[in-house]
Scaffold this active site. Structure first.
Site, short mmCIF file in Angstrom:
data_model
loop_
_atom_site.label_atom_id
_atom_site.label_comp_id
_atom_site.label_asym_id
_atom_site.label_seq_id
_atom_site.Cartn_x
_atom_site.Cartn_y
_atom_site.Cartn_z
CB CYS A 77 -0.92 -0.01 1.22
SG CYS A 77 -2.00 1.44 1.26
CB CYS B 14 -18.08 0.69 9.51
SG CYS B 14 -16.92 -0.14 10.61
NE ARG C 75 -17.72 -4.79 13.93
CZ ARG C 75 -18.16 -3.77 13.17
NH1 ARG C 75 -17.33 -2.94 12.63
NH2 ARG C 75 -19.46 -3.65 12.94
CB CYS D 138 -0.69 -0.08 8.21
SG CYS D 138 -1.54 -1.32 7.20
CB CYS E 22 -1.20 3.92 8.09
SG CYS E 22 -2.28 4.56 6.79
CB CYS F 85 -15.70 -6.86 6.62
SG CYS F 85 -14.83 -5.31 6.34
CB CYS G 233 -18.65 -4.64 5.61
SG CYS G 233 -17.43 -3.47 6.20
N1 SAM Z 1 -6.60 0.48 3.25
C1 SAM Z 1 -7.88 0.69 3.78
C2 SAM Z 1 -7.96 1.85 4.71
O1 SAM Z 1 -6.95 2.29 5.25
O2 SAM Z 1 -9.08 2.35 4.92
C3 SAM Z 1 -8.51 -0.52 4.41
C4 SAM Z 1 -7.76 -1.44 5.35
S1 SAM Z 1 -7.01 -0.75 6.80
C5 SAM Z 1 -5.93 -2.04 7.23
C6 SAM Z 1 -8.31 -0.75 8.01
C7 SAM Z 1 -7.98 -0.30 9.43
O3 SAM Z 1 -7.31 -1.32 10.15
C8 SAM Z 1 -7.09 0.92 9.62
O4 SAM Z 1 -7.76 2.12 9.43
C9 SAM Z 1 -6.67 0.75 11.07
O5 SAM Z 1 -7.55 1.44 11.94
C10 SAM Z 1 -6.75 -0.77 11.31
N2 SAM Z 1 -5.40 -1.33 11.54
C11 SAM Z 1 -4.44 -1.55 10.63
N3 SAM Z 1 -3.31 -2.03 11.19
C12 SAM Z 1 -3.57 -2.11 12.53
C13 SAM Z 1 -2.78 -2.53 13.65
N4 SAM Z 1 -1.52 -2.92 13.52
N5 SAM Z 1 -3.36 -2.50 14.86
C14 SAM Z 1 -4.64 -2.09 15.02
N6 SAM Z 1 -5.42 -1.68 13.99
C15 SAM Z 1 -4.89 -1.68 12.76
C1 DTB Z 2 -10.93 -2.04 11.65
O1 DTB Z 2 -11.08 -0.96 12.25
N1 DTB Z 2 -10.26 -3.07 12.12
C2 DTB Z 2 -10.19 -4.14 11.14
C3 DTB Z 2 -11.18 -3.63 10.06
N2 DTB Z 2 -11.43 -2.28 10.46
C4 DTB Z 2 -10.85 -3.70 8.63
C5 DTB Z 2 -8.79 -4.36 10.64
C6 DTB Z 2 -7.80 -4.63 11.75
C7 DTB Z 2 -6.50 -4.91 11.11
C8 DTB Z 2 -5.44 -5.29 12.10
C9 DTB Z 2 -4.12 -5.51 11.45
C10 DTB Z 2 -4.11 -6.62 10.43
O2 DTB Z 2 -4.59 -7.74 10.71
O3 DTB Z 2 -3.55 -6.42 9.35
FE1 SF4 Z 3 -2.73 1.25 3.39
FE2 SF4 Z 3 -2.64 0.11 5.78
FE3 SF4 Z 3 -2.95 2.74 5.61
FE4 SF4 Z 3 -4.98 1.08 4.83
S1 SF4 Z 3 -4.16 1.33 6.89
S2 SF4 Z 3 -4.21 2.90 3.76
S3 SF4 Z 3 -3.78 -0.64 4.01
S4 SF4 Z 3 -1.15 1.58 4.92
#
Ligand code: SAM
Ligand code: DTB
Ligand code: SF4
Length: 317
Positions: free
Chosen positions: A38, A174, A246, A45, A42, A82, A114
Site C-alpha cells: 500500500c 463504519c 466493535r 500498518c 500509516c 467484510c 462490508c
Molecule cells: N486500506 C484501507 C484503509 O486504510 O481504509 C482498508 C484497510 S485498513 C488495514 C483498516 C484499518 O485497520 C485501519 O484504518 C486501522 O484502523 C486498522 N489497523 C491496521 N493495522 C492495525 C494494527 N496494527 N493494529 C490495530 N489496527 C490496525
Molecule cells: C478495523 O477498524 N479493524 C479491522 C477492520 N477495520 C478492517 C482491521 C484490523 C487490522 C489489524 C491488522 C491486520 O490484521 O492487518
Molecule cells: Fe494502506 Fe494500511 Fe494505511 Fe490502509 S491502513 S491505507 S492498508 S497503509
C-alpha cells in the site's frame, strides 16, 4: 471519560440497555482480498509499502477464493462479511469491476457485505451500493491533532470526504480508530468527539487496540492499559447510543475477563475467525465459548435492524 470507573460503566450500561440488545453480539468476518504494497504510510500498518514487515504481498484474489471464505464464515456463524484491500483509494477499471461482481455474489449468499478499500469518490460509492455493499469501513484512526504523527500521505479531511461520499450513496458508515499508538488521553477524547459529531453518527465504530508489528514505526510499543481502553469503549457507547461498538484488533492480547469488561462497557460486536487482515485473532471456538459463558448470543442482521428502528423512536438519553 474521567468519571469514577463504576459510575462510567453504570452510565454506559444504562445507555446500552436502553438502545441495544444487551445480550446480542454481532459477529463479523474479515477477509483481506488484496494484501500489502500500500502506498500510504500509516505508521501502525503492516501492509504499508514503506515498511518491511512479515506480510507477504498478494494480488487481488480470485472471486471463487473469496466466495469460499464467505461460505465458511457464514457456516461459522458470521452475519457480515467484510472485504479489505490495501489500496490507498479504489482503483478505476477492471479491479473495481471484479470487486463489484464479488460484492454481488456475497450479497447473494444472504450475508451483509462490508468493504474497506481506502478512499472512495461519490460515483464509486454509488456503484458499490448498487452491487449490494451495505457498509463501508474507513477509520478516522485518531484525533485531528495526533493524526499527522501517524500518517503523512493523506489528510484527515480526505478521510472525512470519503465518509461523506459513503453516506451520500446510502451506505452505512463504519468508522473508528486505534488506541495505544502513543496518543494522549485528550487525543482519545478527540477521536471520540470527531466520530460522535459526524452527522449522522457512524452506524458502527470499530475500536482497535494497536497490534504493534515488527518493522513498522510503532514496533515494540507497549499495549495500552486495558482500563483506559475500557473507559474509551464506555465513552463511545455513551456518546453514540445507536452505534454498534466493535471490539476489533488486539483481542489476542486480552484475557477473557478484559473482553468481558469491554462488553460490560458497551462493546457489542467482534471479528470472528482466526485472522484479521494479516494478524492473528482468537480462535472461533474460544470466542463462541466466551459468549456462551457470558450468556451472550450472536446477533443477526434483522434483529440488529429492528433494535435500531426501535431506538430511533426512543427519546434521547
Ligand atoms: N486500506 C484501507 C484503509 O486504510 O481504509 C482498508 C484497510 S485498513 C488495514 C483498516 C484499518 O485497520 C485501519 O484504518 C486501522 O484502523 C486498522 N489497523 C491496521 N493495522 C492495525 C494494527 N496494527 N493494529 C490495530 N489496527 C490496525
Ligand atoms: C478495523 O477498524 N479493524 C479491522 C477492520 N477495520 C478492517 C482491521 C484490523 C487490522 C489489524 C491488522 C491486520 O490484521 O492487518
Ligand atoms: Fe494502506 Fe494500511 Fe494505511 Fe490502509 S491502513 S491505507 S492498508 S497503509
Amino acid at each position: 471519560y474521567e468519571l469514577p470507573f463504576t459510575t462510567l460503566i453504570f452510565q454506559a450500561q444504562q445507555v446500552h440497555q436502553k438502545h441495544q440488545d444487551p445480550a446480542g453480539v454481532q459477529l463479523c468476518t474479515l477477509k483481506s482480498i488484496k494484501t500489502g504494497s500500500c502506498p500510504e504510510d500509516c505508521a501502525y500498518c503492516p501492509q504499508s509499502a514503506h515498511y518491511n514487515t512479515f506480510v507477504e504481498k498478494e494480488k487481488l484474489l480470485e472471486r471463487e477464493t473469496i466466495l469460499d471464505d464467505a461460505r465458511q464464515a457464514r457456516e461459522g456463524g458470521a452475519t457480515r462479511f467484510c472485504m479489505g484491500a490495501a489500496w490507498s483509494s479504489v482503483p478505476e477499471g477492471a479491479p473495481f469491476q471484479h470487486v463489484l461482481e464479488t460484492v454481488s455474489a456475497v450479497r447473494g449468499m444472504d450475508m451483509e457485505v462490508c468493504c474497506t478499500l481506502g478512499m472512495l469518490n461519490e460515483e464509486q460509492a454509488m456503484q458499490l451500493k448498487q452491487a449490494g455493499c451495505s457498509v463501508y469501513n474507513h477509520n478516522l484512526d485518531t484525533s485531528r491533532d495526533f493524526y499527522p504523527e501517524i500518517i503523512s500521505t493523506r489528510t484527515y479531511e480526505d478521510r472525512l470526504e470519503t465518509l461523506g461520499n459513503v453516506r451520500k450513496a446510502g451506505i452505512e458508515v463504519c468508522s473508528g480508530g486505534i488506541l495505544g499508538m502513543g496518543e494522549s488521553r485528550e487525543d482519545r477524547f478527540g477521536l471520540l468527539m470527531e466520530l460522535a459529531n459526524l452527522e449522522p453518527q457512524p452506524d458502527s465504530v470499530p475500536i482497535n487496540s494497536l497490534v504493534p508489528v515488527d518493522g513498522t514505526p510503532l514496533e515494540g510499543r507497549a499495549t495500552l492499559d486495558i482500563l483506559e481502553f475500557v473507559r474509551a469503549i464506555a465513552t463511545a457507547r455513551i456518546l453514540m447510543p445507536k452505534a454498534m461498538v466493535r471490539l476489533s484488533a488486539g483481542r489476542t492480547e486480552m484475557s477473557r475477563e478484559s473482553q468481558a469488561l469491554c462488553f460490560l462497557a458497551g462493546a457489542n460486536s467482534i471479528f470472528l475467525g482466526d485472522k484479521l487482515l494479516t494478524t492473528a485473532n482468537p480462535e472461533t471456538t474460544e470466542d463462541l465459548r466466551l459468549l456462551e459463558d457470558l450468556g451472550l448470543h450472536p446477533l443477526d442482521p434483522e434483529e440488529a435492524r429492528r433494535i435500531h428502528r426501535e431506538s430511533e423512536e426512543a427519546k434521547p438519553v
